[in-house]
Design a protein around this motif. Structure first.
Motif, PDB file in Angstrom:
ATOM      1  N   ILE A   2       0.873  -1.187   0.000  1.00 10.93           N
ATOM      2  CA  ILE A   2       0.000   0.000   0.000  1.00 10.93           C
ATOM      3  C   ILE A   2       0.907   1.233   0.000  1.00 10.93           C
ATOM      4  O   ILE A   2       1.922   1.271   0.713  1.00 10.93           O
ATOM      5  CB  ILE A   2      -1.019  -0.021   1.171  1.00 10.93           C
ATOM      6  N   PHE A   3       0.577   2.192  -0.813  1.00  7.40           N
ATOM      7  CA  PHE A   3       1.455   3.339  -1.060  1.00  7.40           C
ATOM      8  C   PHE A   3       0.691   4.647  -0.912  1.00  7.40           C
ATOM      9  O   PHE A   3      -0.517   4.699  -1.177  1.00  7.40           O
ATOM     10  CB  PHE A   3       2.018   3.247  -2.486  1.00  7.40           C
ATOM     11  N   ASP A   4       1.417   5.675  -0.502  1.00  2.81           N
ATOM     12  CA  ASP A   4       0.800   6.997  -0.398  1.00  2.81           C
ATOM     13  C   ASP A   4       1.878   8.060  -0.627  1.00  2.81           C
ATOM     14  O   ASP A   4       3.068   7.755  -0.717  1.00  2.81           O
ATOM     15  CB  ASP A   4       0.133   7.175   0.981  1.00  2.81           C
ATOM     16  N   THR A   5       1.428   9.312  -0.735  1.00  6.48           N
ATOM     17  CA  THR A   5       2.375  10.419  -0.887  1.00  6.48           C
ATOM     18  C   THR A   5       2.517  11.206   0.412  1.00  6.48           C
ATOM     19  O   THR A   5       3.445  11.987   0.554  1.00  6.48           O
ATOM     20  CB  THR A   5       1.887  11.424  -1.967  1.00  6.48           C
ATOM     21  N   ASN A   6       1.596  11.029   1.333  1.00  7.89           N
ATOM     22  CA  ASN A   6       1.541  11.842   2.545  1.00  7.89           C
ATOM     23  C   ASN A   6       2.574  11.369   3.575  1.00  7.89           C
ATOM     24  O   ASN A   6       2.482  10.241   4.078  1.00  7.89           O
ATOM     25  CB  ASN A   6       0.116  11.746   3.120  1.00  7.89           C
ATOM     26  N   PRO A   7       3.568  12.236   3.898  1.00  6.98           N
ATOM     27  CA  PRO A   7       4.638  11.825   4.832  1.00  6.98           C
ATOM     28  C   PRO A   7       4.099  11.430   6.208  1.00  6.98           C
ATOM     29  O   PRO A   7       4.753  10.654   6.911  1.00  6.98           O
ATOM     30  CB  PRO A   7       5.544  13.059   4.932  1.00  6.98           C
ATOM     31  N   ASN A   8       2.926  11.942   6.582  1.00  2.21           N
ATOM     32  CA  ASN A   8       2.355  11.568   7.885  1.00  2.21           C
ATOM     33  C   ASN A   8       1.803  10.146   7.891  1.00  2.21           C
ATOM     34  O   ASN A   8       1.617   9.557   8.948  1.00  2.21           O
ATOM     35  CB  ASN A   8       1.228  12.530   8.278  1.00  2.21           C
ATOM     36  N   ILE A   9       1.508   9.629   6.724  1.00  2.22           N
ATOM     37  CA  ILE A   9       0.930   8.282   6.634  1.00  2.22           C
ATOM     38  C   ILE A   9       1.999   7.251   6.288  1.00  2.22           C
ATOM     39  O   ILE A   9       1.961   6.107   6.747  1.00  2.22           O
ATOM     40  CB  ILE A   9      -0.210   8.261   5.583  1.00  2.22           C
ATOM     41  N   ILE A  10       2.983   7.683   5.471  1.00  3.40           N
ATOM     42  CA  ILE A  10       4.068   6.767   5.073  1.00  3.40           C
ATOM     43  C   ILE A  10       4.772   6.260   6.331  1.00  3.40           C
ATOM     44  O   ILE A  10       5.091   7.046   7.233  1.00  3.40           O
ATOM     45  CB  ILE A  10       5.069   7.487   4.139  1.00  3.40           C
ATOM     46  N   GLY A  11       4.966   4.950   6.389  1.00  3.34           N
ATOM     47  CA  GLY A  11       5.634   4.359   7.549  1.00  3.34           C
ATOM     48  C   GLY A  11       4.669   3.821   8.590  1.00  3.34           C
ATOM     49  O   GLY A  11       5.049   3.019   9.431  1.00  3.34           O
ATOM     50  N   THR A  12       3.410   4.271   8.560  1.00  2.00           N
ATOM     51  CA  THR A  12       2.432   3.705   9.497  1.00  2.00           C
ATOM     52  C   THR A  12       2.026   2.318   9.001  1.00  2.00           C
ATOM     53  O   THR A  12       2.264   1.963   7.845  1.00  2.00           O
ATOM     54  CB  THR A  12       1.170   4.592   9.628  1.00  2.00           C
ATOM     55  N   LYS A  13       1.434   1.559   9.886  1.00  2.00           N
ATOM     56  CA  LYS A  13       1.045   0.191   9.551  1.00  2.00           C
ATOM     57  C   LYS A  13      -0.478   0.137   9.393  1.00  2.00           C
ATOM     58  O   LYS A  13      -1.213   0.620  10.237  1.00  2.00           O
ATOM     59  CB  LYS A  13       1.468  -0.747  10.691  1.00  2.00           C
ATOM     60  N   ILE A  14      -0.952  -0.455   8.310  1.00  2.00           N
ATOM     61  CA  ILE A  14      -2.383  -0.699   8.147  1.00  2.00           C
ATOM     62  C   ILE A  14      -2.553  -2.197   7.949  1.00  2.00           C
ATOM     63  O   ILE A  14      -1.951  -2.782   7.047  1.00  2.00           O
ATOM     64  CB  ILE A  14      -2.978   0.060   6.947  1.00  2.00           C
ATOM     65  N   ARG A  15      -3.351  -2.783   8.813  1.00  2.00           N
ATOM     66  CA  ARG A  15      -3.435  -4.238   8.869  1.00  2.00           C
ATOM     67  C   ARG A  15      -2.008  -4.771   9.010  1.00  2.00           C
ATOM     68  O   ARG A  15      -1.335  -4.359   9.938  1.00  2.00           O
ATOM     69  CB  ARG A  15      -4.152  -4.790   7.621  1.00  2.00           C
ATOM     70  N   ASP A  16      -1.498  -5.595   8.117  1.00  2.00           N
ATOM     71  CA  ASP A  16      -0.123  -6.079   8.313  1.00  2.00           C
ATOM     72  C   ASP A  16       0.856  -5.461   7.326  1.00  2.00           C
ATOM     73  O   ASP A  16       1.960  -5.952   7.143  1.00  2.00           O
ATOM     74  CB  ASP A  16      -0.076  -7.610   8.240  1.00  2.00           C
ATOM     75  N   LEU A  17       0.466  -4.355   6.687  1.00  2.00           N
ATOM     76  CA  LEU A  17       1.345  -3.736   5.695  1.00  2.00           C
ATOM     77  C   LEU A  17       1.825  -2.357   6.154  1.00  2.00           C
ATOM     78  O   LEU A  17       1.039  -1.572   6.693  1.00  2.00           O
ATOM     79  CB  LEU A  17       0.610  -3.589   4.363  1.00  2.00           C
ATOM     80  N   ASP A  18       3.111  -2.079   5.904  1.00  6.44           N
ATOM     81  CA  ASP A  18       3.633  -0.727   6.120  1.00  6.44           C
ATOM     82  C   ASP A  18       3.287   0.130   4.912  1.00  6.44           C
ATOM     83  O   ASP A  18       3.531  -0.287   3.774  1.00  6.44           O
ATOM     84  CB  ASP A  18       5.166  -0.766   6.270  1.00  6.44           C
ATOM     85  N   VAL A  19       2.765   1.323   5.156  1.00  2.00           N
ATOM     86  CA  VAL A  19       2.488   2.226   4.043  1.00  2.00           C
ATOM     87  C   VAL A  19       3.816   2.727   3.488  1.00  2.00           C
ATOM     88  O   VAL A  19       4.649   3.264   4.221  1.00  2.00           O
ATOM     89  CB  VAL A  19       1.614   3.414   4.481  1.00  2.00           C
ATOM     90  N   LYS A  20       4.019   2.521   2.203  1.00  2.00           N
ATOM     91  CA  LYS A  20       5.278   2.924   1.556  1.00  2.00           C
ATOM     92  C   LYS A  20       5.086   4.211   0.767  1.00  2.00           C
ATOM     93  O   LYS A  20       3.971   4.559   0.356  1.00  2.00           O
ATOM     94  CB  LYS A  20       5.735   1.820   0.601  1.00  2.00           C
TER      95      LYS A  20
END
Lengths: 212, 212
Positions: B113-131
């Protein structure tokens, strides 16, 4: 109107409406049926046939007046009115829908969100307090609810649907991935996300299909 | 197969598949075309015609063998394989999809799972790290990504779509409410939630339509 319109035609109207809205936003006042057809990747004759169902005619040699056609389709779709919606289920899907600003622009106003989970009831999502689903009947009596969004798991959906219908709500937007038996005078529109993903899988594996 | 199958037929297959799965879950081993037709609210002749496109025949006087038909449709839909999916956009819709356990049961596995928002990148959703979305190209080279889910706002969707296609991803599940120009060899399946809501509005206001 004597001849009823096929649902396939009706399901294409929102797409025309979106395209015409984009054209308007870009300051385009008229468009030939050929240009519209190319932009939308639909044959000009298909567009003509679809719109003829509702008596929307382009003028020979002029094409379509974008604003007029936009307004006509808006009225056909019933978007010249506003609708009050409640969301049943304040999980991720319910929250995503509540945060989707496009709906309000089209006249769909969220007036309530309900859940069964005591940890969620009372919290605020956007500008709405999550209410106990037990309050839905009373809420429906006090407010004019046009459409209920079923954003609950499939296992709970059928009973909730029966309740909602008994409260007199006439429109159901169903995200529960459960088939709901048709009830007289109630409109159900289903969003089956797994079906959409399965259709994608089919096309991914086979070129044995024709677009229509 | 010589004659291509219409998309309308293909879009009905997932519904047959769901119904047959429910029958199986309830221990039902065979069903007459009449019963299946009543349950699904589709004419028996429609069911027969649809399935004949793929050479699935019921036996005269026996009806359909539920498990056999379920397995055949599963194979037709390509659900005997598994798919690797990435979600682009870790907002509410992206999160809702990631939490939807039904997809995995059907063989659709979320691997990123990927995003552009630095506040979300690195957080964990379910068992995936947001990249970071910037890592998508590298990730696609190192992993076998079949399908990218565009769960980003419309304004960002088109550029992202071009990128995704250039990385070699062949399946796009598009939640962005933006039309994506067809690219050779790329399959796009659109989920236009506003279109669905507008269709509901139409039916809410007019009985000038026939179900099909």
């Amino acid at each position: 109107m004597d001849k009823k319109v096929s649902l396939a035609v009706i399901k294409r109207l929102p797409r025309y409406y979106r395209f015409l809205g984009d054209l308007l936003d870009n300051g385009i006042k008229r468009i030939s049926s050929k240009e519209l057809s190319e932009k939308m990747d639909v044959t000009a004759s298909q567009i003509r046939q679809d719109l003829n169902n509702f008596g929307c005619f382009g003028q020979q040699g002029y094409g379509y007046n974008v604003e007029l056609l936009f307004e006509e389709i808006k009225e056909i779709l019933g978007l010249n009115k506003t609708y009050n919606l409640v969301i049943l289920g304040a999980g991720k899907i319910g929250q995503a829908l509540l945060n989707y600003s496009k709906f309000e622009k089209r006249g769909f106003n969220f007036i309530g969100i309900f859940d069964t989970n005591p940890n969620i009831i009372g919290t605020k999502i956007r500008d709405l307090d999550v209410k106990d689903i037990k309050e839905l009947e009373k809420f429906t009596k006090e407010n004019n609810v046009d459409i209920a969004i079923l954003a609950v798991p499939g296992t709970n959906a059928y009973d909730l649907y029966k309740d909602v219908v008994s409260y007199g709500i006439k429109g159901i937007w169903n995200f529960s991935n459960t088939e709901l038996k048709k009830e007289e005078g109630v409109i159900v529109e289903n969003v089956h996300l797994t079906d959409s993903l399965m259709t994608l899988a089919y096309k991914f594996n086979s070129n044995n299909f024709i677009e229509e």
